[in-house]
Enzyme design. Sequence first.
Site, PDB file in Angstrom:
ATOM      1  N   HIS A 103      17.378  65.785 108.216  1.00 28.86           N
ATOM      2  CA  HIS A 103      16.876  66.900 109.033  1.00 28.86           C
ATOM      3  C   HIS A 103      16.612  68.153 108.196  1.00 28.86           C
ATOM      4  O   HIS A 103      15.818  69.013 108.589  1.00 28.86           O
ATOM      5  CB  HIS A 103      17.885  67.210 110.137  1.00 28.86           C
ATOM      6  CG  HIS A 103      17.334  67.968 111.297  1.00 28.86           C
ATOM      7  ND1 HIS A 103      16.124  68.647 111.253  1.00 28.86           N
ATOM      8  CD2 HIS A 103      17.814  68.172 112.557  1.00 28.86           C
ATOM      9  CE1 HIS A 103      15.899  69.221 112.425  1.00 28.86           C
ATOM     10  NE2 HIS A 103      16.901  68.953 113.226  1.00 28.86           N
ATOM     11  N   ASN A 116       1.068  53.529 117.655  1.00 25.53           N
ATOM     12  CA  ASN A 116       0.519  52.189 117.851  1.00 25.53           C
ATOM     13  C   ASN A 116       0.055  51.674 116.492  1.00 25.53           C
ATOM     14  O   ASN A 116      -0.919  52.170 115.933  1.00 25.53           O
ATOM     15  CB  ASN A 116      -0.644  52.248 118.845  1.00 25.53           C
ATOM     16  CG  ASN A 116      -1.278  50.887 119.079  1.00 25.53           C
ATOM     17  OD1 ASN A 116      -0.956  49.906 118.408  1.00 25.53           O
ATOM     18  ND2 ASN A 116      -2.193  50.826 120.025  1.00 25.53           N
TER      19      ASN A 116
END
Length: 425
Positions: free
Chosen positions: A154, A392
């Site tokens: 992070h 996708n």
Amino acid sequence: MTLTKKEVVEAMLPMQEHWLPLSNLDLLLPPVDVSVFFCYKNPHDHSVNGDHGFSFGSMVGALKIAMSQALVSYYAFAGEVVSNSAGEPELLCNNRGVDFMEAHEDVRQENLNLYNPDVSIEGKLVPKKENGVLSVQVMELKCSGVVVACTFDHRIADAYSANMFLVSWAKMAQSKTLSVTPSFRHSLLNTRCPGSYDPSFDDMYVPISSFPPPKAPQPCVDPLMSRLYCVTVEQLCLLQMLATSKSSSCKRTKLESLSDFLWKMVAKIADVDDDNKKICKMGIVVDGRRRLNSGDEDKAAAMANYFGNVLSIPFGEKIIDELKEKPLSWVGDAVHEYLEGAVTREHFLGLIDWVEAHRPEPAVAKIYCNGSNDGPAFVVSSGQRFPVSKVNFGWGRPALGSYHFPWGGEDGYVMSMPSPMRDGD
């Protein structure tokens, strides 16, 4: 879970080794890893993917090639975090690469206990990062479903940055042209000269040296647990209506309304021990990219593609009895009031200057330092830009996608994300 293969994927093109200092806003993040995963229904099925039924091996191969291509632009994810002479973390961009794992789990996708992420997701569906900045795992399930997951540092990227990478990785897998090129211009977040900040930042962030000495570990009677819930668009619209007071000049956002409701619910179940003045705190993560563009079109474009952390965590505190008894619209007004001062350019410039004034000492958001006797506290982060439908890789949209934040603190953490099942959920 059975780990079947592990290797390192490097950027496709050679890279000149160089150092990338972290920005002042990066330095506010502790060394914590965040995960994200996507579940795909049977990509092997020809009835789903037509003539393009994919074998697990062909999917893994496509993901590796696309990863090596994406890392050319997102080279930060192929580096390593090291300490500089002042003890601060810096990014060594050396194309160390990304740990890429293949795994198998003998369970059907519909039998995954996603309600309880501590059991089903942590250390199973998502990889444990051991080296570098990013680790990836592709898992084949018993039903031929596939889970693609990442874990990243992070300190190098916030969710906005990770989202850019995920969409670019998916586009590369489909041989599409990237529409976004990440910007690593940390000079966009340079401190002012001379620097200045409002004293209120001392109530929002604290140097780590101000913490009391750690106490001996105590047995945790009621440990925090992770849960994954679905909130419908109808429920959110109802919360919006209840959270917007008649005197308000604008409708509360869905994130504000959900946060208002959570603040009220956390207060409702709080153990006050006959202390009617005990307080409950709630912070909301604010992204500063739009706030820092100052009307400059070039800077606005650079900030829109900025890779790194541009976050602040303002918080409010209210007496628990008030939160329990007052209507949701009163809570909504309270949240709106403390957020107002944090959604400005001056706020983020002041925060950058505050960090500079305290370097090289590390600091952290004060709400994460809540003592066990201070009353409950939690943070809400918006993941509404989570591009779940765009991840996708060529075998269809995910049936489910979610961030996973293994939370070890005493304070709560909530992240809202769009559901792929229905718009608005």
